[in-house]
Design an enzyme around this catalytic site. Sequence first.
Site, PDB file in Angstrom:
ATOM      1  N   THR A  78     -29.304  82.097 -46.887  1.00 51.20           N
ATOM      2  CA  THR A  78     -28.096  82.915 -46.828  1.00 51.20           C
ATOM      3  C   THR A  78     -27.281  82.773 -48.107  1.00 51.20           C
ATOM      4  O   THR A  78     -27.493  81.864 -48.907  1.00 51.20           O
ATOM      5  CB  THR A  78     -27.226  82.497 -45.638  1.00 51.20           C
ATOM      6  OG1 THR A  78     -26.735  81.163 -45.869  1.00 51.20           O
ATOM      7  CG2 THR A  78     -28.018  82.527 -44.346  1.00 51.20           C
ATOM      8  N   ASP A 121     -25.407  71.990 -44.609  1.00 47.84           N
ATOM      9  CA  ASP A 121     -25.423  71.519 -45.996  1.00 47.84           C
ATOM     10  C   ASP A 121     -24.450  70.357 -46.185  1.00 47.84           C
ATOM     11  O   ASP A 121     -24.124  69.997 -47.318  1.00 47.84           O
ATOM     12  CB  ASP A 121     -25.099  72.653 -46.972  1.00 47.84           C
ATOM     13  CG  ASP A 121     -23.659  73.126 -46.861  1.00 47.84           C
ATOM     14  OD1 ASP A 121     -23.056  72.952 -45.784  1.00 47.84           O
ATOM     15  OD2 ASP A 121     -23.129  73.656 -47.860  1.00 47.84           O
ATOM     16  N   ASP A 149     -20.182  85.162 -32.179  1.00 51.74           N
ATOM     17  CA  ASP A 149     -19.201  84.785 -33.193  1.00 51.74           C
ATOM     18  C   ASP A 149     -17.855  85.350 -32.778  1.00 51.74           C
ATOM     19  O   ASP A 149     -17.791  86.226 -31.914  1.00 51.74           O
ATOM     20  CB  ASP A 149     -19.606  85.303 -34.577  1.00 51.74           C
ATOM     21  CG  ASP A 149     -19.125  84.414 -35.712  1.00 51.74           C
ATOM     22  OD1 ASP A 149     -17.905  84.124 -35.757  1.00 51.74           O
ATOM     23  OD2 ASP A 149     -19.944  83.986 -36.539  1.00 51.74           O
ATOM     24  N   ASP A 156     -19.239  74.481 -38.658  1.00 50.54           N
ATOM     25  CA  ASP A 156     -18.149  73.783 -39.340  1.00 50.54           C
ATOM     26  C   ASP A 156     -18.396  72.275 -39.245  1.00 50.54           C
ATOM     27  O   ASP A 156     -18.517  71.725 -38.152  1.00 50.54           O
ATOM     28  CB  ASP A 156     -16.817  74.133 -38.676  1.00 50.54           C
ATOM     29  CG  ASP A 156     -15.613  73.737 -39.517  1.00 50.54           C
ATOM     30  OD1 ASP A 156     -15.693  72.712 -40.226  1.00 50.54           O
ATOM     31  OD2 ASP A 156     -14.598  74.445 -39.456  1.00 50.54           O
TER      32      ASP A 156
END
Length: 230
Positions: free
Chosen positions: A193, A152, A66, A116
Amino acid sequence: MTPGQEDALQRLWPKWGLDIDGKRVLDLPALFGADIPVVLEIGFGMGEATARMAAADPGTGILAVDVHTPGQGNLLNLADQAGLTNVRVANGDAIILLREMLAPHSLDGLRVYFPDPWPKKRHHKRRLIQPEFLTLAASCMRPGALLHCATDWEPYAEVMLDVLTAHPDFENTQPVNGAGSGYAPRPDFRPRTRFEGQGLDKGHVVNDLLFRRVPLDANASTNSDKRTDT
């Protein structure tokens, strides 16, 4: 950053962190201190799910990538507090890591959770899950290694499914005909999460995709091992 995150970075980065510089090929057994299977996770956020997966499966190394400095510090802190020894944190561009710093067929898995979605049409080219990325990823994955994506954003999930299904280096672990949608139930090893929970509260639908690296034949091995010097 919080004081705890900053302290973890200062204390633990020399031991468990690495910068993606494209200048060397990583020796994964040396990096993890043992010859264990290694899974690459691209984009881990604040690291809570990564730490939980590492704790649940101490026999697997997680190389977590990351660029978010507070998240790096948080994951290091969580790993330290839990006494985990199977997490390494990498800072930088995952494409450079895959292209320049990982040996062919050295990964036993790849995880891309909630990347993203770049929802605007003019930004779709920025999405990570593209044919070129999959070809690069496949070159670093052992036959049978699992590529696990989750999102999602339903339109992105549909694109992921189409792109992965069409790629010759991967095969879906789920049925795609009859009653099968091609999507997988969330596996037990992927914890829910906070980000996922927020999406579910908003009515978002989370889709998991589980594709396996196909066995290599002579031609596929030759083609996927090709590297371009930069």
